[in-house]
Motif scaffolding. Sequence first.
Motif, PDB file in Angstrom:
ATOM      1  N   ASP A   1      -6.188  -5.024   1.473  1.00  0.00           N
ATOM      2  CA  ASP A   1      -6.401  -4.829   2.912  1.00  0.00           C
ATOM      3  C   ASP A   1      -7.842  -5.167   3.299  1.00  0.00           C
ATOM      4  OD1 ASP A   1      -3.815  -4.030   3.461  1.00  0.00           O
ATOM      5  OD2 ASP A   1      -4.245  -1.895   3.253  1.00  0.00           O
TER       6      ASP A   1
ATOM      7  N   ILE B   1      -7.809  -1.829  10.114  1.00  0.00           N
ATOM      8  CA  ILE B   1      -7.490  -2.040   8.695  1.00  0.00           C
ATOM      9  C   ILE B   1      -8.756  -1.924   7.857  1.00  0.00           C
ATOM     10  CG2 ILE B   1      -6.648  -3.712   7.002  1.00  0.00           C
ATOM     11  CD1 ILE B   1      -4.871  -4.862   9.274  1.00  0.00           C
TER      12      ILE B   1
ATOM     13  N   LYS C   1      -3.471  -2.231  -3.116  1.00  0.00           N
ATOM     14  CA  LYS C   1      -3.118  -2.438  -1.709  1.00  0.00           C
ATOM     15  C   LYS C   1      -4.339  -2.265  -0.822  1.00  0.00           C
ATOM     16  CE  LYS C   1       0.073  -0.712   1.870  1.00  0.00           C
ATOM     17  NZ  LYS C   1       0.840  -1.959   2.130  1.00  0.00           N
ATOM     18  N   ARG C   2      -5.135  -1.229  -1.073  1.00  0.00           N
ATOM     19  CA  ARG C   2      -6.322  -0.990  -0.253  1.00  0.00           C
ATOM     20  C   ARG C   2      -7.354  -2.101  -0.442  1.00  0.00           C
ATOM     21  NH1 ARG C   2      -8.470  -0.526   4.123  1.00  0.00           N
ATOM     22  NH2 ARG C   2     -10.568   0.336   4.192  1.00  0.00           N
TER      23      ARG C   2
ATOM     24  N   ASP D   1       5.506  -6.209  -0.127  1.00  0.00           N
ATOM     25  CA  ASP D   1       4.476  -6.407   0.896  1.00  0.00           C
ATOM     26  C   ASP D   1       4.276  -7.897   1.168  1.00  0.00           C
ATOM     27  OD1 ASP D   1       4.042  -3.732   1.253  1.00  0.00           O
ATOM     28  OD2 ASP D   1       2.199  -3.645   0.082  1.00  0.00           O
TER      29      ASP D   1
ATOM     30  N   PRO E   1       0.632   4.736   4.738  1.00  0.00           N
ATOM     31  CA  PRO E   1      -0.226   4.098   5.739  1.00  0.00           C
ATOM     32  C   PRO E   1       0.571   3.251   6.728  1.00  0.00           C
ATOM     33  CG  PRO E   1      -1.164   3.846   3.540  1.00  0.00           C
ATOM     34  CD  PRO E   1       0.219   4.392   3.361  1.00  0.00           C
TER      35      PRO E   1
ATOM     36  N   SER F   1      -3.050  -0.337   7.398  1.00  0.00           N
ATOM     37  CA  SER F   1      -2.898  -1.324   6.333  1.00  0.00           C
ATOM     38  C   SER F   1      -2.374  -2.609   6.970  1.00  0.00           C
ATOM     39  CB  SER F   1      -1.921  -0.799   5.278  1.00  0.00           C
ATOM     40  OG  SER F   1      -1.735  -1.753   4.248  1.00  0.00           O
TER      41      SER F   1
ATOM     42  N   GLY G   1       0.982   0.124   9.520  1.00  0.00           N
ATOM     43  CA  GLY G   1       0.582  -1.255   9.301  1.00  0.00           C
ATOM     44  C   GLY G   1       0.491  -2.117  10.545  1.00  0.00           C
TER      45      GLY G   1
END
Length: 218
Positions: free
Chosen positions: A10, A103, A6-7, A172, A136, A109, A138
């Motif tokens: 991002d 972000i 996910k990071r 997501d 996190p 995120s 968003g």
Amino acid sequence: MYPIIKRLSDILLSLIGLILLLPLFAIIILLIKLDSPGPVFFKQKRVGIHKTHFTILKFRTMSIDTPHDAPTHLLENPDQYITRMGRFLRKTSLDELPQIFNILTGKMSVIGPRPALWNQYDLIAERDRYGANDIPVGLTGWAQINGRDELPIEDKARLDGEYVQRRSLWFDFICFLGSFTAVLRRKGVIEGGTGIIAKMKQDKVETKDSSSLDNIGL
């Protein structure tokens, strides 16, 4: 592996977005400067993961005399503060674009609960019930594509809790695609409209009750 992927996603998405949107940034900056006096960017203290505070970035959509830490829905007449360019930016959600920098730096995120104002104690407390303060925040999220400004605080927090339970790369992706649809349809965008659905229902009940009393001569 989900937090790591996910990071990385991002970072990649924010870098691509920043490069592709640079011309649009330049146009928006110019139009804001021509429309009203004041800075181009709006900075505000928001609540991030684990209820830590950070400074969120937006394109300025309101005049410089607007109360700084008051949510739009708590202003007596929010329309009097919103600039002409600001009205367009809000309806199209383009005012949120500078959060790409948030972000990129890891404060936000792409997908997650929208960061609350530091003094939105009711929303923060409701999110605590669902663990939504411990992930996190968003740019967009499950609550945003299911009502946004229309939703009362309790429903926003509940939807954020649903996201906590269902979050995955696939979910997501669903939120990401749903955000484009919501923006194109301008779904849930009502100035000063937090909780408008609940208010409309309450007004309807009160009107119905009043009519009933009139019918029986009370």
